[in-house]
Motif scaffolding. Structure first.
Motif, PDB file in Angstrom:
ATOM      1  N   GLU A   1       0.722  -0.810   0.299  1.00 62.18           N
ATOM      2  CA  GLU A   1      -0.187   0.210   0.231  1.00 62.18           C
ATOM      3  C   GLU A   1       1.116   1.335  -0.042  1.00 62.18           C
ATOM      4  O   GLU A   1       0.573   2.217   0.006  1.00 62.18           O
ATOM      5  N   LEU A   2       2.522   1.082   0.491  1.00 61.70           N
ATOM      6  CA  LEU A   2       3.016   1.945   0.495  1.00 61.70           C
ATOM      7  C   LEU A   2       3.904   2.127  -1.363  1.00 61.70           C
ATOM      8  O   LEU A   2       4.108   3.341  -1.770  1.00 61.70           O
TER       9      LEU A   2
ATOM     10  N   ILE B   1      15.438   5.224   4.343  1.00 61.24           N
ATOM     11  CA  ILE B   1      15.509   5.758   2.754  1.00 61.24           C
ATOM     12  C   ILE B   1      15.857   4.758   1.762  1.00 61.24           C
ATOM     13  O   ILE B   1      15.641   4.622   0.307  1.00 61.24           O
ATOM     14  N   LEU B   2      16.144   3.375   2.065  1.00 64.75           N
ATOM     15  CA  LEU B   2      16.517   2.475   1.084  1.00 64.75           C
ATOM     16  C   LEU B   2      15.131   2.215   0.708  1.00 64.75           C
ATOM     17  O   LEU B   2      15.346   2.398  -0.689  1.00 64.75           O
ATOM     18  N   LEU B   3      14.295   1.977   1.350  1.00 60.55           N
ATOM     19  CA  LEU B   3      13.082   1.846   1.074  1.00 60.55           C
ATOM     20  C   LEU B   3      12.287   2.886  -0.260  1.00 60.55           C
ATOM     21  O   LEU B   3      11.411   2.745  -1.101  1.00 60.55           O
TER      22      LEU B   3
ATOM     23  N   ALA C   1       9.052   3.590  -2.408  1.00 59.15           N
ATOM     24  CA  ALA C   1       8.014   3.072  -0.578  1.00 59.15           C
ATOM     25  C   ALA C   1       7.458   5.192  -0.704  1.00 59.15           C
ATOM     26  O   ALA C   1       7.924   5.496  -1.115  1.00 59.15           O
ATOM     27  N   ASN C   2       6.408   5.441  -1.022  1.00 58.76           N
ATOM     28  CA  ASN C   2       5.863   6.738  -0.411  1.00 58.76           C
ATOM     29  C   ASN C   2       6.484   7.504   1.291  1.00 58.76           C
ATOM     30  O   ASN C   2       5.468   6.547   2.196  1.00 58.76           O
TER      31      ASN C   2
ATOM     32  N   ILE D   1      10.153  -8.584  -1.239  1.00 55.39           N
ATOM     33  CA  ILE D   1       9.933  -6.639  -1.492  1.00 55.39           C
ATOM     34  C   ILE D   1      10.602  -6.231  -2.272  1.00 55.39           C
ATOM     35  O   ILE D   1      10.228  -5.042  -3.332  1.00 55.39           O
ATOM     36  N   ALA D   2      11.712  -6.761  -2.765  1.00 54.57           N
ATOM     37  CA  ALA D   2      12.833  -6.229  -4.002  1.00 54.57           C
ATOM     38  C   ALA D   2      12.221  -6.902  -4.972  1.00 54.57           C
ATOM     39  O   ALA D   2      11.320  -8.256  -4.855  1.00 54.57           O
TER      40      ALA D   2
END
Length: 364
Positions: free
Chosen positions: A167-168, A191-193, A199-200, A270-271
């Motif tokens: 959802e991000l 920061i990486l995400l 990601a928002n 997630i990657a």
């Protein structure tokens, strides 16, 4: 054993099984490493050197923090496992995320085995990024072991209305505001995400510690933060169990089996590409597997460094030590010196392309 209020019999059974697994793991860890280290030194010669001397553990952070707590616990028990039974004291040399302590141990500290450093694995990134303050080479330390590796979680409040990491992402994503501590995974992970996966996430930097971030979450200034599961269990387990805080992701290659939440995605989930997986692993996951590492300079005589490694390993399975750790709510799940060495070797062998991309995202 009497059941605590609200705990089901099957939960007690699971806890007993987990406890048994931890005990067996500690035993196997200790037995294997002690066997390897035992043949590497002459115990009589080592005992002759250490008898009547004092061993200093230099902690790269201030008193009262997690590093200090672990080192003072270890310091109370290490002495009886070092041949010759020297006194063991703990000193603090805080600054720059333990870079100051690492510089001192690498360059100025005695190289005779009377000084042990307790530094952060995260500072390997500063070496990779050619930080001018770095005067050490983590590839040239002798590693003694780590009391516990850590895995960081993306935690948000339920009132945000986001229940899944997906959802991000995307055009219709909802923004989450996270607190950050400069130079730490608490800030570098988000920061990486954000920059790697899109990601928002809005990162509010400048917090001095996770206690300040938790207060900001309670006051509504923040929606959440990245924190290790090991710390979360001590400070905020009730919020996770009640559902007040939700876990959207775990920055590790393997799932944490004891999380109260289920189906929490890991890095491989997630990657979207192998490059993203590598950057998340080296930027946020791997450094925390040897975050609280104990080291000596490579110039320390081989027999003494091997004896110190063996002593730390024996301490990690010492029943009195484990009882004290339990009283202090300090979890022990050791990472061996050999495992740390492999992680460091992997880091230092990182491709120039991945190194440059990490630096671009994480360098202030």
């Amino acid at each position: 054993m009497a059941l605590q209020r609200g705990i089901k019999p099957e939960e007690v059974c699971v806890k007993r099984i987990l406890s048994f697994v931890v005990i067996v793991s500690l035993y196997l860890f200790g037995a294997a490493t002690q066997t390897l280290a035992a043949a590497a030194f002459d115990e009589k010669a080592v005992a002759d050197f250490y008898r009547g001397k004092t061993v200093r553990i230099i902690v790269g952070f201030s008193a009262g923090g997690g590093y200090d707590a672990y080192s003072r616990l270890i310091g109370r028990h290490l002495q009886k496992h070092i041949p010759g039974n020297p006194s063991v004291i703990v000193d603090n040399m805080a600054g720059a995320g333990s870079i100051i302590a690492a510089n001192h141990i690498f360059n100025a500290a005695p190289k005779d085995g009377t000084v042990i450093g307790n530094i952060s694995g995260q500072i390997i990134l500063e070496q990779l990024f050619a930080n001018p303050s770095v005067q050490y080479d983590l590839g040239k330390f002798r590693y003694l072991g780590v009391p516990i590796g850590e895995t960081y979680l993306l935690l948000v409040t339920r009132k945000l209305g986001v229940t899944k990491f997906e959802e991000l992402l995307g055009a219709k994503s909802k923004q989450v505001v996270l607190g950050g501590i400069p130079g730490s995974t608490v800030e570098q992970g988000p920061i990486l995400l954000r920059d790697l996966l899109g990601a928002n996430i809005k990162v509010v930097s400048g917090y001095k510690g996770t206690a300040d971030i938790r207060l900001a979450i309670e006051s509504g200034e923040l929606d959440g933060f990245l924190n290790s599961w090991e710390s979360t269990k001590i400070t905020s387990l009730d919020k996770v169990k009640s559902g007040e805080w939700l876990i959207l992701a775990q920055l590790g290659d393997n799932p944490i089996t004891e999380l109260p939440a289920t189906n929490v995605p890991t890095i491989p989930q997630i990657a979207k590409t192998e490059e993203q997986r590598q950057l998340l692993r080296f930027g946020a996951a791997a450094p925390n597997q040897f975050g609280k590492v104990y080291v000596v300079p490579s110039a320390v005589p081989q027999d003494r460094s091997a004896a110190l490694e063996a002593a730390l390993t024996k301490t990690f399975v010492d029943k009195e030590f484990l009882a004290d750790a339990d009283k202090g709510k300090l979890e022990i799940a050791p990472v061996s010196a050999q495992q740390v060495q492999k992680l460091v070797t992997d880091f230092l062998g990182l491709s120039p392309d991945l190194k440059a991309k990490l630096r671009k995202m994480l360098k202030p």
